[in-house]
Design a protein around this motif. Structure first.
Motif, PDB file in Angstrom:
ATOM      1  N   ALA A 129       0.803  -1.278  -0.005  1.00  0.00           N
ATOM      2  CA  ALA A 129       0.024  -0.190  -0.045  1.00  0.00           C
ATOM      3  C   ALA A 129       1.012   1.362   0.019  1.00  0.00           C
ATOM      4  N   ASP A 130       0.288   2.459  -0.575  1.00  0.00           N
ATOM      5  CA  ASP A 130       1.066   3.694  -0.611  1.00  0.00           C
ATOM      6  C   ASP A 130       0.020   4.703  -0.597  1.00  0.00           C
ATOM      7  N   TYR A 131       0.359   5.549   0.600  1.00  0.00           N
ATOM      8  CA  TYR A 131      -0.539   6.674   0.725  1.00  0.00           C
ATOM      9  C   TYR A 131      -0.474   7.873  -0.373  1.00  0.00           C
ATOM     10  N   ARG A 132       0.644   7.707  -0.948  1.00  0.00           N
ATOM     11  CA  ARG A 132       0.883   8.668  -2.172  1.00  0.00           C
ATOM     12  C   ARG A 132      -0.249   8.494  -3.297  1.00  0.00           C
ATOM     13  N   ALA A 133      -0.705   7.345  -3.379  1.00  0.00           N
ATOM     14  CA  ALA A 133      -1.921   7.226  -4.417  1.00  0.00           C
ATOM     15  C   ALA A 133      -2.930   8.365  -4.261  1.00  0.00           C
ATOM     16  N   TYR A 134      -3.240   8.728  -3.167  1.00  0.00           N
ATOM     17  CA  TYR A 134      -4.169   9.787  -2.845  1.00  0.00           C
ATOM     18  C   TYR A 134      -3.759  11.343  -3.597  1.00  0.00           C
ATOM     19  N   TYR A 135      -2.375  11.513  -3.204  1.00  0.00           N
ATOM     20  CA  TYR A 135      -1.883  12.921  -3.555  1.00  0.00           C
ATOM     21  C   TYR A 135      -1.724  12.658  -5.214  1.00  0.00           C
ATOM     22  N   ALA A 136      -1.181  11.377  -5.836  1.00  0.00           N
ATOM     23  CA  ALA A 136      -1.382  11.488  -7.295  1.00  0.00           C
ATOM     24  C   ALA A 136      -2.681  11.525  -7.668  1.00  0.00           C
ATOM     25  N   GLY A 137      -3.859  11.238  -6.996  1.00  0.00           N
ATOM     26  CA  GLY A 137      -5.092  11.296  -7.644  1.00  0.00           C
ATOM     27  C   GLY A 137      -5.575  12.602  -7.630  1.00  0.00           C
ATOM     28  N   ILE A 138      -5.103  13.527  -6.596  1.00  0.00           N
ATOM     29  CA  ILE A 138      -5.328  15.065  -6.468  1.00  0.00           C
ATOM     30  C   ILE A 138      -4.525  15.596  -7.609  1.00  0.00           C
ATOM     31  N   ARG A 139      -3.356  15.278  -7.905  1.00  0.00           N
ATOM     32  CA  ARG A 139      -2.576  15.968  -8.889  1.00  0.00           C
ATOM     33  C   ARG A 139      -3.526  15.760 -10.418  1.00  0.00           C
ATOM     34  N   ASP A 140      -3.706  14.465 -10.456  1.00  0.00           N
ATOM     35  CA  ASP A 140      -4.279  14.176 -11.738  1.00  0.00           C
ATOM     36  C   ASP A 140      -5.716  14.843 -12.015  1.00  0.00           C
ATOM     37  N   ALA A 141      -6.398  14.955 -10.728  1.00  0.00           N
ATOM     38  CA  ALA A 141      -7.739  15.706 -10.902  1.00  0.00           C
ATOM     39  C   ALA A 141      -7.768  17.189 -11.291  1.00  0.00           C
ATOM     40  N   ILE A 142      -6.406  17.684 -10.771  1.00  0.00           N
ATOM     41  CA  ILE A 142      -6.043  19.256 -10.843  1.00  0.00           C
ATOM     42  C   ILE A 142      -5.809  19.532 -12.284  1.00  0.00           C
ATOM     43  N   THR A 143      -4.726  18.467 -12.619  1.00  0.00           N
ATOM     44  CA  THR A 143      -4.068  18.766 -14.084  1.00  0.00           C
ATOM     45  C   THR A 143      -4.565  18.133 -15.334  1.00  0.00           C
ATOM     46  N   ALA A 144      -5.383  17.118 -14.818  1.00  0.00           N
ATOM     47  CA  ALA A 144      -5.923  16.453 -16.068  1.00  0.00           C
ATOM     48  C   ALA A 144      -7.519  16.112 -16.186  1.00  0.00           C
ATOM     49  N   GLY A 145      -8.037  16.478 -15.076  1.00  0.00           N
ATOM     50  CA  GLY A 145      -9.507  16.322 -15.030  1.00  0.00           C
ATOM     51  C   GLY A 145      -9.953  14.902 -14.680  1.00  0.00           C
ATOM     52  N   ALA A 146      -9.036  14.317 -14.162  1.00  0.00           N
ATOM     53  CA  ALA A 146      -9.081  12.759 -13.470  1.00  0.00           C
ATOM     54  C   ALA A 146     -10.159  12.866 -12.352  1.00  0.00           C
ATOM     55  N   PRO A 147     -11.129  11.653 -11.964  1.00  0.00           N
ATOM     56  CA  PRO A 147     -11.939  11.868 -10.949  1.00  0.00           C
ATOM     57  C   PRO A 147     -11.217  12.296  -9.545  1.00  0.00           C
ATOM     58  N   ASN A 148     -11.830  13.004  -8.710  1.00  0.00           N
ATOM     59  CA  ASN A 148     -11.388  13.524  -7.360  1.00  0.00           C
ATOM     60  C   ASN A 148     -11.239  12.082  -6.556  1.00  0.00           C
ATOM     61  N   PRO A 149     -10.096  11.666  -5.984  1.00  0.00           N
ATOM     62  CA  PRO A 149      -9.978  10.578  -5.228  1.00  0.00           C
ATOM     63  C   PRO A 149     -10.949  10.406  -4.132  1.00  0.00           C
ATOM     64  N   VAL A 150     -11.244  11.443  -3.523  1.00  0.00           N
ATOM     65  CA  VAL A 150     -12.133  11.599  -2.259  1.00  0.00           C
ATOM     66  C   VAL A 150     -13.103  12.797  -2.706  1.00  0.00           C
ATOM     67  N   SER A 151     -14.239  12.586  -3.117  1.00  0.00           N
ATOM     68  CA  SER A 151     -15.231  13.605  -3.522  1.00  0.00           C
ATOM     69  C   SER A 151     -15.752  14.238  -2.258  1.00  0.00           C
ATOM     70  N   PRO A 152     -16.009  15.823  -2.517  1.00  0.00           N
ATOM     71  CA  PRO A 152     -16.955  16.268  -1.349  1.00  0.00           C
ATOM     72  C   PRO A 152     -18.092  15.531  -0.989  1.00  0.00           C
ATOM     73  N   GLN A 153     -19.007  15.075  -2.090  1.00  0.00           N
ATOM     74  CA  GLN A 153     -20.202  14.337  -1.798  1.00  0.00           C
ATOM     75  C   GLN A 153     -19.934  13.165  -1.090  1.00  0.00           C
TER      76      GLN A 153
END
Length: 345
Positions: A297-321
């Motif tokens: 496991a690697d918690y960096r997966a969360y921040y990689a998801g944040i990066r991709d959501a901001i820069t590439a429009g990927a899904p938010n790893p944990v959405s506000p909903q």
């Protein structure tokens, strides 16, 4: 040519900021720890000597046009006002759990983010715990059949009341550890029909709830979520029972211990749990136990998801909903404990 990394301002350098957010941000490609907002510059510079420290002045940090993302790792009561300030400044926002102190605050912050079109996410890092990833894989592969009982624990033995904000009135383990356990359950099973909660103060001299036991009711499934700070036998992590088998796992995910020890995310051995779980299934009407090696496991997966959501429009790893649904369960649990009855959702 690689795009410039997103510049991140980390607000707060207490246990969570120092142990989790700063090292994970610094170790995630495409992110740069640009600024830390903290009253303890000495502590920050001991870990990151080249990162500027703004002495407890969030407004000054928000005025920096270079900053793309603000990560809020401050005491719970500051989450909502600081998130609003960051959104007003045009910054994307990550908030450490819990989202906010109340459901109403969480709804207001979510509405603010929707109005601005900026990313808002809550740091639910334990979706990337080794034991949870392993359980998800077992369920997806059908090894447990239909899950009918899910029991998840975060137990500790900390009998002395400490002078820290997490043990003051209005805080407690439901807001501290509850979001992790609830979020994992909702990822697996969705929203329950109803919630029943027992919350108590068990420490001598305690003023904030240091024990909770939640029952999330589904049509067939029962989810039991438990946390205690007065449990010396703290080894059980989860016990999951289904029509096809049971999975028992002891011991917490190793990443927090690795990070506390100064191990860099991604270093050899990081995120590896040497303690196997046990899968019990019937063969010829006899129970057969099989060791299940936890997935890395690697918690960096969360921040990689944040990066991709901001820069590439990927899904938010944990959405506000998704974070709002956790807050809805917490709100129902608080009302259930006060009224001593089940609360329908």
């Amino acid at each position: 040519m690689s795009p410039a990394p997103l510049k991140v301002a980390l607000v707060g350098y207490g246990y969570v900021g120092k142990t989790f957010h700063a090292p994970l941000i610094a170790a995630t490609p495409g992110l740069e720890l640009h600024t830390v907002v903290s009253s303890d510059a000495t502590k920050v510079r001991a870990d990151f000597p080249d990162v500027p420290v703004v002495a407890a002045d969030l407004i000054r940090a928000l005025a920096d046009p270079a900053i793309d993302l603000v990560v809020i790792a401050t005491p719970d009561a500051l989450h909502a006002p600081q998130a609003h300030a960051a959104l007003d400044a045009g910054k994307h926002v990550v908030i450490d759990k819990p989202f906010t102190v109340t459901l109403e605050e969480a709804r207001a912050v979510t509405a603010h983010a929707e109005k601005t079109g900026l990313l808002l996410s809550v740091f639910q890092n334990r979706r990337w715990d080794s034991d949870f990833l392993t359980l998800q894989a077992l369920i997806d592969r059908g090894h447990l059949g239909q899950v009918v009982q899910y029991e998840s624990h975060f137990d500790r033995f900390r009998p002395l009341v400490r002078d820290r904000w997490r043990e003051k009135p209005g805080a407690g383990v439901l807001l501290d550890l509850g979001p992790h356990l609830i979020d994992q359950a909702l990822v697996l099973f969705g929203m329950p029909q109803a919630v029943y909660a027992d919350i108590a103060v068990q420490k001598d001299g305690g003023v904030a709830g240091d024990y909770f036991h939640l029952l999330l009711r589904y049509p067939r499934l029962r989810v039991l979520l438990h946390a205690s700070q007065m449990t010396q036998a703290t080894n059980l992590r989860m016990a999951v029972h289904g029509t096809g088998g049971s999975f028992i796992k002891s011991g917490l995910d190793a990443q927090e211990a690795h990070l506390k020890a100064g191990m860099k995310p991604g270093a050899p051995g990081y995120g590896e749990d040497p303690r196997p779980g046990v899968l019990i299934q019937l063969e010829d009407d006899e129970p057969v136990s099989t060791a299940v090696q936890p997935l890395p496991a690697d918690y960096r997966a969360y921040y990689a998801g944040i990066r991709d959501a901001i820069t590439a429009g990927a899904p938010n790893p944990v959405s506000p909903q998704e974070a709002l649904r956790v807050m809805e369960v917490i709100d129902a649990a608080q009302r259930s404990a006060e009224q001593r009855r089940e609360i329908a959702l």
